[in-house]
Design an enzyme around this catalytic site. Structure first.
Site, PDB file in Angstrom:
ATOM      1  N   SER A 189      38.110   5.445 -57.123  1.00  0.00           N
ATOM      2  CA  SER A 189      38.545   6.801 -56.783  1.00  0.00           C
ATOM      3  C   SER A 189      38.383   7.748 -57.985  1.00  0.00           C
ATOM      4  CB  SER A 189      39.991   6.730 -56.278  1.00  0.00           C
ATOM      5  OG  SER A 189      40.315   7.875 -55.560  1.00  0.00           O
ATOM      6  N   ASP A 343      37.043   7.546 -45.012  1.00  0.00           N
ATOM      7  CA  ASP A 343      37.380   8.064 -46.339  1.00  0.00           C
ATOM      8  C   ASP A 343      36.698   9.419 -46.516  1.00  0.00           C
ATOM      9  OD1 ASP A 343      37.764   8.562 -49.034  1.00  0.00           O
ATOM     10  OD2 ASP A 343      36.758   6.752 -49.740  1.00  0.00           O
ATOM     11  N   HIS A 373      40.153   4.675 -47.529  1.00  0.00           N
ATOM     12  CA  HIS A 373      40.374   4.949 -48.945  1.00  0.00           C
ATOM     13  C   HIS A 373      41.654   4.283 -49.442  1.00  0.00           C
ATOM     14  CE1 HIS A 373      39.351   7.218 -52.574  1.00  0.00           C
ATOM     15  NE2 HIS A 373      40.645   7.140 -52.817  1.00  0.00           N
TER      16      HIS A 373
END
Ligand SMILES: *[C@@H]1O[C@H](CO)[C@@H](O)[C@H](O)[C@H]1NC(C)=O
Ligand SMILES: *[C@@H]1O[C@H](CO)[C@@H](O)[C@H](O)[C@H]1NC(C)=O
Length: 403
Positions: A189, A343, A373
């Site tokens: 991320s 995501d 995610h």
């Protein structure tokens, strides 16, 4: 541990109606995800409330989860764990105890959390580092960089850069019995964002001694041009990372200015200057058809642009590493890029994979059709998901073969 489950249960019951978020059929363990998401959203709403009454900044409240999940550095029979600093930046170092003679691999790991949240000390990251150290016979350096809203770009980036540069020194590598030819840079991320950015800049730094062999980007955030890519549209309300939260993370990375947040939410934050960069993140060009689906390309709107023009860094490639020309991509290390179907950041990763490949970089793009995610971190009870375990094991397998 048990208290975590109790809190989760209470919050879920109190806010029962929350639970009925539509979650795509393709996601496994949907009920579990609904519960986890209900807990997450309750915390988000609480954070909104505390911010509204002027009690705490939104992210300070969200940070509660990070703190609750913190674990001390504890060595076990396989791994020696120590907290230390590399050139003043805190790091947690994991060293396998019984390793084969000779030099070993190393992974510098950058945690996620939108540049605002998260910590190397969080239980899932701690577990991931232990697992990587043991299974790869590798030294893991997990970086504790500074976070927003107290620190903004480029502090996060600079902290990671400092650690990578420090660790790549010959004598430091030797001190840890690390093979200078087998160092990976990896993160998820916002951590994937920092990995991509540092990998680009470090290759041009004449003062850096060694090099990065491979980069691993787990569902990275890579661009600030367009918050309306097909994945942002398709997954706007997806659990764990809805579009509102991702855009909030982006704006906090640069500034606490609410106008910037508003403009970013409306996708009207681009400037005259950023226009020249927008082709680097143009999804009608760089996104494979299977991700484009039937979405119609729309030019990001140039509305009230004062906010991003006033705030430095929004289109800086050290913050948005997709926004560089091909010449900067060509000499980058081999890449492992993970994306998830559910995501908002899927297309950031997919576009980077396409662009790196076109520039001649060796890329493994692994797309998880059934994942969302944050799944990579959902590996500890009670928030453990089979898909999280699967993603971690694929990641470690890839490192075993390529590092
Ligand atoms: C663990 O690391 C510390 C600090 O580097 C070192 O002093 C200690 O001897 C190590 N312990 C083992 C069992 O390797
Ligand atoms: C993106 O690409 C499309 C198709 O080539 C083009 O029409 C559009 O103007 C491009 N957008 C930007 C912002 O450059």
């Amino acid at each position: 541990m048990a208290s975590k489950l109790v809190v989760l249960a209470i919050v879920s019951v109190l806010l029962g109606y929350y639970v009925y978020t539509p979650i795509p059929e393709a996601v496994e363990e949907r009920w579990k995800l609904m519960l986890v998401d209900a807990a997450f959203r309750s915390l988000e709403h609480l954070a909104e409330l505390t911010e509204l009454i002027g009690f705490k900044h939104y992210m300070e409240m969200m940070m509660v989860l990070t703190v609750a999940e913190s674990v001390d550095p504890s060595s076990d029979e396989n791994v020696n764990v120590t907290d230390t600093t590399f050139n003043k930046v805190p790091v947690r170092v994991y060293e396998p105890i019984s390793h084969s003679p000779g030099l070993r691999r190393a992974v510098i790991y950058i945690h996620g959390g939108g540049w605002c949240l998260g910590s190397a000390k969080m239980q899932p990251y701690d577990l991931l580092s232990r697992k990587s150290a043991t299974e790869l016979d590798a030294v893991i350096i997990s970086v504790e960089y500074r976070l927003a809203p107290v620190y903004h770009f480029p502090d996060q980036y600079n902290d990671v850069y400092t650690v990578v540069k420090y660790f790549l020194q010959r004598d430091v590598l030797l001190q840890h019995s690390v093979d200078p030819g087998r160092v990976a840079l990896s993160g998820d991320s916002a951590g994937g964002n920092l990995v991509a950015a540092v990998a680009q800049q470090i290759q041009e730094d004449p003062d850096v001694q060694g090099e990065i062999k491979i980069q691993a980007l787990i569902y990275p955030a890579l661009q600030t041009i367009d918050f309306n890519t097909p994945s942002y549209q398709q997954n706007e309300n997806m659990p764990i990372l809805p579009k509102t939260l991702m855009v909030r993370f982006w704006s906090e990375y640069f500034s606490c200015d609410k106008l910037l947040l508003q403009n970013m939410m409306a996708n009207s934050h681009t400037t005259l200057e950023s226009r020249s960069l927008s082709n680097f993140a143009n999804w009608s060009i760089h996104l494979p058809e299977r991700f484009r689906k039937d979405y119609k390309y729309m030019l990001p709107d140039r509305g009230n642009t004062d906010s991003s023009a006033r705030i430095p860094g929004v289109f800086d490639s050290r913050a948005a590493p997709l926004l560089v020309g091909d010449e900067k991509l060509r000499s980058l290390p081999q890449a492992y890029i993970v994306t998830c179907e559910f995501d908002v950041l899927r297309d950031d990763g997919a576009m980077y994979a396409t662009r790196l490949e076109k520039a001649g970089v060796q890329v493994t793009h692994e797309h998880f059709e059934e994942s969302f995610h944050g799944a990579f971190m959902f590996i500890t009870w009670p928030t453990d998901f089979a898909i999280g375990q699967k993603m971690v094991s694929h990641y470690i397998d890839w490192l075993r073969k390529n590092l």
